[in-house]
Write a protein that holds these residues in place. Structure first.
Motif, PDB file in Angstrom:
ATOM      1  N   PRO A 185       0.790  -1.240   0.000  1.00 46.94           N
ATOM      2  CA  PRO A 185       0.000   0.000   0.000  1.00 46.94           C
ATOM      3  C   PRO A 185       0.818   1.285   0.000  1.00 46.94           C
ATOM      4  O   PRO A 185       0.483   2.234  -0.717  1.00 46.94           O
ATOM      5  CB  PRO A 185      -0.849  -0.124   1.275  1.00 46.94           C
ATOM      6  CG  PRO A 185      -0.993  -1.597   1.475  1.00 46.94           C
ATOM      7  CD  PRO A 185       0.331  -2.166   1.050  1.00 46.94           C
ATOM      8  N   VAL A 186       1.893   1.350   0.800  1.00 45.91           N
ATOM      9  CA  VAL A 186       2.657   2.599   0.897  1.00 45.91           C
ATOM     10  C   VAL A 186       3.412   2.866  -0.404  1.00 45.91           C
ATOM     11  O   VAL A 186       3.466   4.000  -0.886  1.00 45.91           O
ATOM     12  CB  VAL A 186       3.618   2.569   2.104  1.00 45.91           C
ATOM     13  CG1 VAL A 186       4.471   3.831   2.148  1.00 45.91           C
ATOM     14  CG2 VAL A 186       2.828   2.430   3.409  1.00 45.91           C
ATOM     15  N   ARG A 187       3.980   1.844  -1.000  1.00 46.16           N
ATOM     16  CA  ARG A 187       4.693   2.025  -2.260  1.00 46.16           C
ATOM     17  C   ARG A 187       3.727   2.466  -3.366  1.00 46.16           C
ATOM     18  O   ARG A 187       4.065   3.335  -4.183  1.00 46.16           O
ATOM     19  CB  ARG A 187       5.394   0.731  -2.655  1.00 46.16           C
ATOM     20  CG  ARG A 187       6.394   0.253  -1.610  1.00 46.16           C
ATOM     21  CD  ARG A 187       7.080  -1.011  -2.092  1.00 46.16           C
ATOM     22  NE  ARG A 187       7.668  -1.748  -0.967  1.00 46.16           N
ATOM     23  CZ  ARG A 187       8.247  -2.923  -1.093  1.00 46.16           C
ATOM     24  NH1 ARG A 187       8.313  -3.510  -2.276  1.00 46.16           N
ATOM     25  NH2 ARG A 187       8.761  -3.534  -0.028  1.00 46.16           N
ATOM     26  N   GLU A 188       2.545   1.856  -3.394  1.00 44.68           N
ATOM     27  CA  GLU A 188       1.540   2.268  -4.374  1.00 44.68           C
ATOM     28  C   GLU A 188       1.151   3.727  -4.172  1.00 44.68           C
ATOM     29  O   GLU A 188       0.964   4.481  -5.131  1.00 44.68           O
ATOM     30  CB  GLU A 188       0.303   1.382  -4.254  1.00 44.68           C
ATOM     31  CG  GLU A 188       0.522  -0.064  -4.647  1.00 44.68           C
ATOM     32  CD  GLU A 188      -0.695  -0.937  -4.429  1.00 44.68           C
ATOM     33  OE1 GLU A 188      -0.665  -2.107  -4.848  1.00 44.68           O
ATOM     34  OE2 GLU A 188      -1.687  -0.459  -3.837  1.00 44.68           O
ATOM     35  N   LEU A 189       1.033   4.124  -2.892  1.00 41.82           N
ATOM     36  CA  LEU A 189       0.635   5.493  -2.579  1.00 41.82           C
ATOM     37  C   LEU A 189       1.657   6.502  -3.070  1.00 41.82           C
ATOM     38  O   LEU A 189       1.300   7.557  -3.603  1.00 41.82           O
ATOM     39  CB  LEU A 189       0.441   5.640  -1.065  1.00 41.82           C
ATOM     40  CG  LEU A 189       0.006   7.009  -0.555  1.00 41.82           C
ATOM     41  CD1 LEU A 189      -1.394   7.345  -1.070  1.00 41.82           C
ATOM     42  CD2 LEU A 189       0.033   7.056   0.967  1.00 41.82           C
ATOM     43  N   TRP A 190       2.937   6.194  -2.903  1.00 46.32           N
ATOM     44  CA  TRP A 190       3.988   7.119  -3.355  1.00 46.32           C
ATOM     45  C   TRP A 190       3.924   7.312  -4.870  1.00 46.32           C
ATOM     46  O   TRP A 190       4.079   8.427  -5.366  1.00 46.32           O
ATOM     47  CB  TRP A 190       5.355   6.604  -2.916  1.00 46.32           C
ATOM     48  CG  TRP A 190       6.005   7.424  -1.843  1.00 46.32           C
ATOM     49  CD1 TRP A 190       7.184   8.110  -1.938  1.00 46.32           C
ATOM     50  CD2 TRP A 190       5.540   7.655  -0.500  1.00 46.32           C
ATOM     51  NE1 TRP A 190       7.471   8.747  -0.750  1.00 46.32           N
ATOM     52  CE2 TRP A 190       6.482   8.487   0.152  1.00 46.32           C
ATOM     53  CE3 TRP A 190       4.423   7.243   0.209  1.00 46.32           C
ATOM     54  CZ2 TRP A 190       6.340   8.909   1.474  1.00 46.32           C
ATOM     55  CZ3 TRP A 190       4.268   7.661   1.523  1.00 46.32           C
ATOM     56  CH2 TRP A 190       5.220   8.480   2.135  1.00 46.32           C
ATOM     57  N   ALA A 191       3.670   6.232  -5.602  1.00 52.90           N
ATOM     58  CA  ALA A 191       3.543   6.349  -7.057  1.00 52.90           C
ATOM     59  C   ALA A 191       2.313   7.179  -7.425  1.00 52.90           C
ATOM     60  O   ALA A 191       2.348   7.987  -8.353  1.00 52.90           O
ATOM     61  CB  ALA A 191       3.456   4.960  -7.680  1.00 52.90           C
ATOM     62  N   ARG A 192       1.246   6.974  -6.698  1.00 53.53           N
ATOM     63  CA  ARG A 192       0.016   7.732  -6.965  1.00 53.53           C
ATOM     64  C   ARG A 192       0.204   9.211  -6.672  1.00 53.53           C
ATOM     65  O   ARG A 192      -0.345  10.078  -7.366  1.00 53.53           O
ATOM     66  CB  ARG A 192      -1.118   7.128  -6.127  1.00 53.53           C
ATOM     67  CG  ARG A 192      -2.476   7.742  -6.332  1.00 53.53           C
ATOM     68  CD  ARG A 192      -3.597   6.732  -6.175  1.00 53.53           C
ATOM     69  NE  ARG A 192      -3.589   5.965  -4.959  1.00 53.53           N
ATOM     70  CZ  ARG A 192      -4.108   6.351  -3.793  1.00 53.53           C
ATOM     71  NH1 ARG A 192      -4.661   7.555  -3.689  1.00 53.53           N
ATOM     72  NH2 ARG A 192      -4.107   5.559  -2.738  1.00 53.53           N
ATOM     73  N   ALA A 193       0.973   9.526  -5.631  1.00 50.33           N
ATOM     74  CA  ALA A 193       1.232  10.931  -5.297  1.00 50.33           C
ATOM     75  C   ALA A 193       1.948  11.635  -6.438  1.00 50.33           C
ATOM     76  O   ALA A 193       1.658  12.793  -6.754  1.00 50.33           O
ATOM     77  CB  ALA A 193       2.057  11.023  -4.013  1.00 50.33           C
ATOM     78  N   LYS A 194       2.920  10.942  -7.056  1.00 50.47           N
ATOM     79  CA  LYS A 194       3.608  11.538  -8.202  1.00 50.47           C
ATOM     80  C   LYS A 194       2.626  11.836  -9.329  1.00 50.47           C
ATOM     81  O   LYS A 194       2.708  12.877  -9.995  1.00 50.47           O
ATOM     82  CB  LYS A 194       4.714  10.591  -8.695  1.00 50.47           C
ATOM     83  CG  LYS A 194       5.430  11.084  -9.947  1.00 50.47           C
ATOM     84  CD  LYS A 194       6.066  12.460  -9.736  1.00 50.47           C
ATOM     85  CE  LYS A 194       6.916  12.876 -10.926  1.00 50.47           C
ATOM     86  NZ  LYS A 194       6.171  13.000 -12.186  1.00 50.47           N
ATOM     87  N   SER A 195       1.670  10.950  -9.570  1.00 51.45           N
ATOM     88  CA  SER A 195       0.650  11.178 -10.588  1.00 51.45           C
ATOM     89  C   SER A 195      -0.183  12.420 -10.259  1.00 51.45           C
ATOM     90  O   SER A 195      -0.520  13.207 -11.147  1.00 51.45           O
ATOM     91  CB  SER A 195      -0.263   9.948 -10.702  1.00 51.45           C
ATOM     92  OG  SER A 195      -1.335  10.179 -11.581  1.00 51.45           O
ATOM     93  N   CYS A 196      -0.483  12.606  -8.973  1.00 52.47           N
ATOM     94  CA  CYS A 196      -1.248  13.796  -8.544  1.00 52.47           C
ATOM     95  C   CYS A 196      -0.467  15.069  -8.859  1.00 52.47           C
ATOM     96  O   CYS A 196      -1.033  16.045  -9.360  1.00 52.47           O
ATOM     97  CB  CYS A 196      -1.545  13.726  -7.059  1.00 52.47           C
ATOM     98  SG  CYS A 196      -2.726  12.449  -6.578  1.00 52.47           S
ATOM     99  N   TRP A 197       0.828  15.076  -8.561  1.00 55.01           N
ATOM    100  CA  TRP A 197       1.631  16.274  -8.810  1.00 55.01           C
ATOM    101  C   TRP A 197       1.672  16.611 -10.292  1.00 55.01           C
ATOM    102  O   TRP A 197       1.637  17.784 -10.678  1.00 55.01           O
ATOM    103  CB  TRP A 197       3.051  16.100  -8.275  1.00 55.01           C
ATOM    104  CG  TRP A 197       3.173  16.302  -6.796  1.00 55.01           C
ATOM    105  CD1 TRP A 197       3.709  15.461  -5.879  1.00 55.01           C
ATOM    106  CD2 TRP A 197       2.733  17.445  -6.051  1.00 55.01           C
ATOM    107  NE1 TRP A 197       3.630  15.987  -4.617  1.00 55.01           N
ATOM    108  CE2 TRP A 197       3.041  17.220  -4.691  1.00 55.01           C
ATOM    109  CE3 TRP A 197       2.108  18.643  -6.397  1.00 55.01           C
ATOM    110  CZ2 TRP A 197       2.750  18.125  -3.686  1.00 55.01           C
ATOM    111  CZ3 TRP A 197       1.810  19.564  -5.398  1.00 55.01           C
ATOM    112  CH2 TRP A 197       2.128  19.300  -4.066  1.00 55.01           C
ATOM    113  N   ASP A 198       1.744  15.590 -11.138  1.00 54.43           N
ATOM    114  CA  ASP A 198       1.745  15.850 -12.575  1.00 54.43           C
ATOM    115  C   ASP A 198       0.500  16.626 -12.980  1.00 54.43           C
ATOM    116  O   ASP A 198       0.560  17.566 -13.775  1.00 54.43           O
ATOM    117  CB  ASP A 198       1.829  14.534 -13.349  1.00 54.43           C
ATOM    118  CG  ASP A 198       3.190  13.866 -13.221  1.00 54.43           C
ATOM    119  OD1 ASP A 198       4.151  14.558 -12.813  1.00 54.43           O
ATOM    120  OD2 ASP A 198       3.291  12.666 -13.522  1.00 54.43           O
TER     121      ASP A 198
END
Length: 509
Positions: A185-198
């Motif tokens: 879950p935490v690793r997935e969340l970090w990747a998702r956060a990068k998508s949000c910033w984009d």
């Protein structure tokens, strides 16, 4: 209100320690647990190729952009102690609605161009309260939902412990490597956060409000300043806590410079209570930036501290002392500069008088120390950079100093940080609160040491005169520090700096 669909509601399994790259940071980090220091080399060509993340960057921006992150107010499942994750069954409590209204009042004079929100009801309702009568629509984005916790969602914490045993223990003590239902879950969340910033950065706006959740806001802050999953639960996000990030374009284009202007400015006191990320703590360091002095108006370097506090500085010192009445302070340390000493004296006098309301009472003693290692002003004045820019103290201003100046600052602050940890270690298992008063640059550097970073992160944090930063140590002084708040200024009232006031020149690149 309209929505942006999630790129993938259930993200694929991802490798740990994703190497998000900010141009102002080295491509490596030193990661320290309570007993082990491990260097993770992130510059390896082979490693980044194997991860499929080579060249990962943030979108270029044309002008300065400020992003304000807010966590939703208290929800029904928050109050019950139930694990929420990305489920959408809980709603705001009456306390949560009140917290959101307080945040609305805190941000009412601040201008925003757009609001992004998680689609989950507790976040969307918080966004609606804060956004108020503004005409622009709120954009909901599924990537801003809370962390996906799969089978854990809906369980009370004791139920999770009883049902999942070792997996629940790993979630508590080693969340980045926690796996459930085949997911990290935490690793997935970090990747998702990068998508949000984009998506946030490509939007044509200068001032952005984002209303989301605890874990996702942690991931947004961490990925922005180049920190990996090992920093989960280190940068706290309280209900309706406000965090601010400044993005400054690079003249040559590419990934902008990024600075955390403040972290977790809460509707309530940041020093009340004694837990960090749900863990009880009895050891705490509070970094206090001294008030403005008479000499600051004449010096080419901001907050030199060589003269006595001016009228504003005395107000700041008094406001700080009043805020810290929620704590029983054991020790106040400062450098030897006049402004630091006077700010420390004000805090000490208020603390010692706090329990002495009757005629026969005996004032409580607070230990005070002046430590020369906490003086960094002589180092800063070695800089030959243009004074006008430094006087404005814009976000990331330490990036503009010469490398040798920052190296000296970093080395000196390392000694200062060791002094504070020594003071905190006194008193065995008893509660111990240490207040350190000094220059903003000193405290920025000591935060870097606390987080086990390098001097390349000096421009990643910002502090104002009269602000406080709170660091808890739930595992004691030898354990990792948990940052409860950074650059908290709400106690200054009308003398505080508005959250969305730009700290950068409005310039197009």
């Amino acid at each position: 209100m309209y929505s942006i669909a999630a790129s993938s509601f259930f993200s694929p399994k991802l490798p740990k320690n994703l190497p998000f790259h900010n141009p102002n940071r080295p491509l490596f980090a030193i990661v320290r647990s309570s007993s082990v220091a491990q260097e993770i080399d992130k510059s390896s060509e082979e490693r980044t190729e194997s991860l499929g993340l080579k060249g990962l960057e943030f979108p270029a921006i044309k002008g300065a952009k400020r992003v304000v992150l807010v966590r939703h107010g208290q929800s029904t499942w928050n109050a019950e102690g139930r694990i929420q994750g990305s489920s959408d069954f809980s709603v705001l409590t009456s306390k949560g609605e009140s917290q959101a209204e307080t945040s609305r009042q805190m941000l009412i004079d601040d201008s925003f161009d757009i609001c992004f929100s998680s689609p989950l009801r507790r976040s969307k309702r918080t966004a609606e309260i804060i956004w108020g009568a503004r005409e622009e629509e709120i954009i909901t984005d599924s990537d801003m939902r809370e962390i996906d916790l799969y089978s854990f969602q809906g369980l009370l914490k004791h139920e999770g412990k009883a049902k999942y045993g070792e997996a629940f223990r790993q979630w508590q003590i080693d969340a980045p490597n926690f796996i459930i239902d085949g997911h990290y879950p935490v690793r997935e969340l970090w990747a998702r956060a990068k998508s949000c910033w984009d998506k946030i950065l490509v939007h044509e706006s200068k001032s952005v409000l984002v209303v989301a959740h605890n874990a996702v806001n942690q991931a947004l802050v961490a990925t922005a300043i180049g920190l990996g999953t090992e920093y989960f639960r280190i940068l706290l996000q309280s209900n309706c806590g406000v965090s601010v990030l400044d993005f400054t374009p690079q003249p040559e284009g590419g990934t902008p410079s990024i600075c955390l202007n403040r972290l977790n400015q809460t509707p309530g006191s940041p020093v009340a209570g004694g837990s960090s990320a749900g863990r009880k703590t009895s050891k705490r360091i509070v970094l206090v930036c001294h008030g403005v002095s008479e000499s600051d108006l004449e010096s080419s370097m901001p907050y030199t501290g060589n003269g006595p506090l001016n009228m504003l500085g005395n107000i700041q010192a008094q406001k700080i002392a009043e805020l810290l009445l929620d704590l029983k302070v054991n020790t106040v340390v400062s450098g030897t500069k006049i402004a630091s000493v006077e700010t420390a004296d004000t805090i000490t006098k208020v603390q010692e008088a706090a329990d002495c309301l009757g005629a026969d009472c005996i004032p409580r003693y607070v230990e005070t120390k002046q430590i020369p290692d906490l003086d960094v002003e002589s180092i800063l004045t070695q800089s030959k950079k243009d004074a006008p820019g430094l006087q404005n103290l814009s976000s990331g201003w330490l990036n503009r100093l010469e490398d040798d100046v920052n190296t000296s600052l970093w080395d000196q602050s390392g000694k200062s940080w060791k002094h504070l940890l020594y003071e905190l270690s006194k008193g065995s298992d008893q509660d111990n609160v240490v207040i350190a008063v000094g220059h903003p640059a000193l405290h920025i550097a000591m935060m870097g040491h606390c987080l086990n970073l390098t001097k390349e992160w000096l421009g990643s944090f910002h502090l104002n005169a009269g602000s406080i930063t709170v660091i808890d140590f739930p595992d004691g002084p030898s354990g990792r520090g948990v940052i409860r708040c950074i650059n908290y200024t709400a106690h200054l009232g009308r003398w505080s700096i508005p959250i969305t006031r730009s700290t950068q020149a409005d310039e197009e690149y």
